[in-house]
Design a protein around this motif. Structure first.
Motif, PDB file in Angstrom:
ATOM      1  N   UNK A 154     -51.640 -17.653  15.029  1.00 12.47           N
ATOM      2  CA  UNK A 154     -52.473 -16.961  16.017  1.00 12.47           C
ATOM      3  C   UNK A 154     -53.960 -17.071  15.677  1.00 12.47           C
ATOM      4  N   UNK A 155     -54.294 -16.940  14.418  1.00 15.26           N
ATOM      5  CA  UNK A 155     -55.701 -17.064  14.006  1.00 15.26           C
ATOM      6  C   UNK A 155     -56.215 -18.478  14.240  1.00 15.26           C
ATOM      7  N   UNK A 156     -55.394 -19.475  13.975  1.00 13.89           N
ATOM      8  CA  UNK A 156     -55.811 -20.859  14.214  1.00 13.89           C
ATOM      9  C   UNK A 156     -55.973 -21.139  15.705  1.00 13.89           C
ATOM     10  N   UNK A 157     -55.094 -20.569  16.524  1.00  9.04           N
ATOM     11  CA  UNK A 157     -55.231 -20.717  17.980  1.00  9.04           C
ATOM     12  C   UNK A 157     -56.539 -20.088  18.444  1.00  9.04           C
ATOM     13  N   UNK A 158     -56.854 -18.914  17.907  1.00  8.20           N
ATOM     14  CA  UNK A 158     -58.113 -18.242  18.272  1.00  8.20           C
ATOM     15  C   UNK A 158     -59.311 -19.123  17.905  1.00  8.20           C
TER      16      UNK A 158
ATOM     17  N   UNK B 198     -52.176 -35.167  18.165  1.00  7.43           N
ATOM     18  CA  UNK B 198     -51.191 -36.027  17.540  1.00  7.43           C
ATOM     19  C   UNK B 198     -50.945 -37.241  18.407  1.00  7.43           C
ATOM     20  N   UNK B 199     -50.955 -38.400  17.814  1.00  4.42           N
ATOM     21  CA  UNK B 199     -50.600 -39.624  18.528  1.00  4.42           C
ATOM     22  C   UNK B 199     -51.761 -40.265  19.238  1.00  4.42           C
ATOM     23  N   UNK B 200     -51.481 -41.357  19.903  1.00  8.29           N
ATOM     24  CA  UNK B 200     -52.475 -42.146  20.623  1.00  8.29           C
ATOM     25  C   UNK B 200     -52.926 -41.397  21.863  1.00  8.29           C
ATOM     26  N   UNK B 201     -54.218 -41.367  22.085  1.00 12.18           N
ATOM     27  CA  UNK B 201     -54.770 -40.730  23.264  1.00 12.18           C
ATOM     28  C   UNK B 201     -55.622 -41.743  24.025  1.00 12.18           C
ATOM     29  N   UNK B 202     -55.207 -42.137  25.235  1.00  6.63           N
ATOM     30  CA  UNK B 202     -56.010 -43.089  25.998  1.00  6.63           C
ATOM     31  C   UNK B 202     -57.331 -42.469  26.419  1.00  6.63           C
ATOM     32  N   UNK B 203     -58.356 -43.292  26.618  1.00  8.03           N
ATOM     33  CA  UNK B 203     -59.673 -42.811  27.020  1.00  8.03           C
ATOM     34  C   UNK B 203     -59.678 -42.337  28.467  1.00  8.03           C
ATOM     35  N   UNK B 204     -58.865 -42.928  29.304  1.00  4.63           N
ATOM     36  CA  UNK B 204     -58.841 -42.547  30.712  1.00  4.63           C
ATOM     37  C   UNK B 204     -57.423 -42.373  31.187  1.00  4.63           C
TER      38      UNK B 204
ATOM     39  N   UNK C 295     -46.436 -30.549   7.235  1.00  7.37           N
ATOM     40  CA  UNK C 295     -47.058 -29.488   8.039  1.00  7.37           C
ATOM     41  C   UNK C 295     -48.572 -29.497   7.864  1.00  7.37           C
ATOM     42  N   UNK C 296     -49.029 -29.728   6.645  1.00  2.00           N
ATOM     43  CA  UNK C 296     -50.474 -29.802   6.399  1.00  2.00           C
ATOM     44  C   UNK C 296     -51.098 -30.965   7.154  1.00  2.00           C
ATOM     45  N   UNK C 297     -50.438 -32.106   7.136  1.00  3.11           N
ATOM     46  CA  UNK C 297     -50.966 -33.269   7.858  1.00  3.11           C
ATOM     47  C   UNK C 297     -51.036 -33.007   9.361  1.00  3.11           C
ATOM     48  N   UNK C 298     -50.022 -32.355   9.913  1.00  2.82           N
ATOM     49  CA  UNK C 298     -50.070 -31.994  11.334  1.00  2.82           C
ATOM     50  C   UNK C 298     -51.223 -31.039  11.602  1.00  2.82           C
ATOM     51  N   UNK C 299     -51.433 -30.093  10.704  1.00  3.19           N
ATOM     52  CA  UNK C 299     -52.539 -29.162  10.859  1.00  3.19           C
ATOM     53  C   UNK C 299     -53.883 -29.862  10.808  1.00  3.19           C
ATOM     54  N   UNK C 300     -54.014 -30.836   9.941  1.00  2.36           N
ATOM     55  CA  UNK C 300     -55.269 -31.581   9.841  1.00  2.36           C
ATOM     56  C   UNK C 300     -55.526 -32.434  11.077  1.00  2.36           C
ATOM     57  N   UNK C 301     -54.482 -32.693  11.850  1.00  5.53           N
ATOM     58  CA  UNK C 301     -54.636 -33.416  13.112  1.00  5.53           C
ATOM     59  C   UNK C 301     -54.959 -32.473  14.269  1.00  5.53           C
ATOM     60  N   UNK C 302     -55.068 -31.194  13.999  1.00  2.00           N
ATOM     61  CA  UNK C 302     -55.492 -30.252  15.017  1.00  2.00           C
ATOM     62  C   UNK C 302     -54.427 -29.293  15.511  1.00  2.00           C
TER      63      UNK C 302
END
Length: 180
Positions: free
Chosen positions: A145-149, A161-167, A102-109
Motif C-alpha cells: 500500500x505504501x509503494x502504491x501511494x 515489466x516486459x517490452x513496451x511499444x512506443x505507440x 520479488x526484489x527484481x520485480x520491485x526494481x522494475x516498478x
C-alpha cells in the motif's frame, strides 16, 4: 498482543480505491491462512479490494506476480508463504531465489509487499503469521500500500515489466510498413 513500532508509517489514504493481488503459497496451510487474514484486513482497512490466487510454492510466487502484471490491472501485489529450514540446502535456494525475484520485480516498478516467511521452525512461523502477533501478512500488505501511494504520488501507474511499444503500432522485425 500485536507488535507495534513507534516509528511505523501511518496507513496511506487513496483518492481512488486500490486493487491488490495476493499471491500465496499455501504449503503450510495454517500459516498461510494467518498471513492471508492479516493481509486482507490491512488492505480492507485502507479501503482497497483484493483477489487471492494460490501457487504451489514460494518459488512460483514471483512468476505469478509477473504474469499478473503483464496480463491484468492490479495496483500492487502481496507475496505470502512460508519456508521452514529442512535438512538440505533447498531452503537456501527457495529463500534466496524467491526474495531476489520479488526484489527484481520491485526494481522494475511493481509495488510488492514481501510476506514470505523464512524461518527455522514452525513455532517461529506461527508467531510471525499470527494477525494478533507479529502480523507479517498485514505488514506485507502495508508495504504494498505504501509503494502504491508513492507510485501514485510520482506519476500514476505505469507498467514496468516486459517490452513496451512506443505507440499503438506493432511491427515485426522482418516486415516493413505498408506491405503484407
Amino acid at each position: 498482543m500485536a507488535v507495534t513500532h513507534d516509528d511505523a508509517l501511518a496507513r496511506p489514504s487513496f483518492d481512488k480505491p486500490v486493487k491488490i493481488l495476493i499471491v500465496v503459497a499455501p504449503y503450510y496451510r495454517a500459516i498461510a491462512e494467518d498471513l492471508l487474514a492479516g493481509a486482507r484486513a490491512e488492505i480492507e482497512a485502507a479501503g482497497g479490494s483484493h483477489e487471492t490466487v494460490e501457487v504451489p510454492g514460494a518459488l512460483e510466487v514471483p512468476s505469478a506476480i509477473g504474469i499478473a502484471e503483464r496480463l491484468s490491472n492490479f495496483d500492487g501485489y502481496v507475496a505470502l508463504g512460508c519456508v521452514i529450514r529442512g535438512e538440505t540446502t533447498h531452503y537456501d535456494t527457495v529463500c534466496n531465489d524467491s526474495s531476489r525475484a520479488l526484489t527484481l520485480l520491485g526494481l522494475q516498478g511493481l509495488c510488492i509487499g514481501n510476506g514470505i516467511l523464512t524461518v527455522e521452525n514452525a513455532a517461529q512461523a506461527e508467531v510471525r503469521a499470527d494477525p494478533a502477533g507479529q502480523n507479517k501478512g498485514g505488514g506485507a500488505a502495508a508495504a504494498a500500500l505504501h509503494l502504491i501511494a508513492l507510485a501514485r504520488r510520482w506519476g500514476g501507474s505505469r507498467k514496468g515489466v516486459g517490452f513496451q511499444p512506443q505507440g499503438d503500432e506493432y511491427q515485426i522485425a522482418s516486415s516493413s510498413k505498408g506491405t503484407a
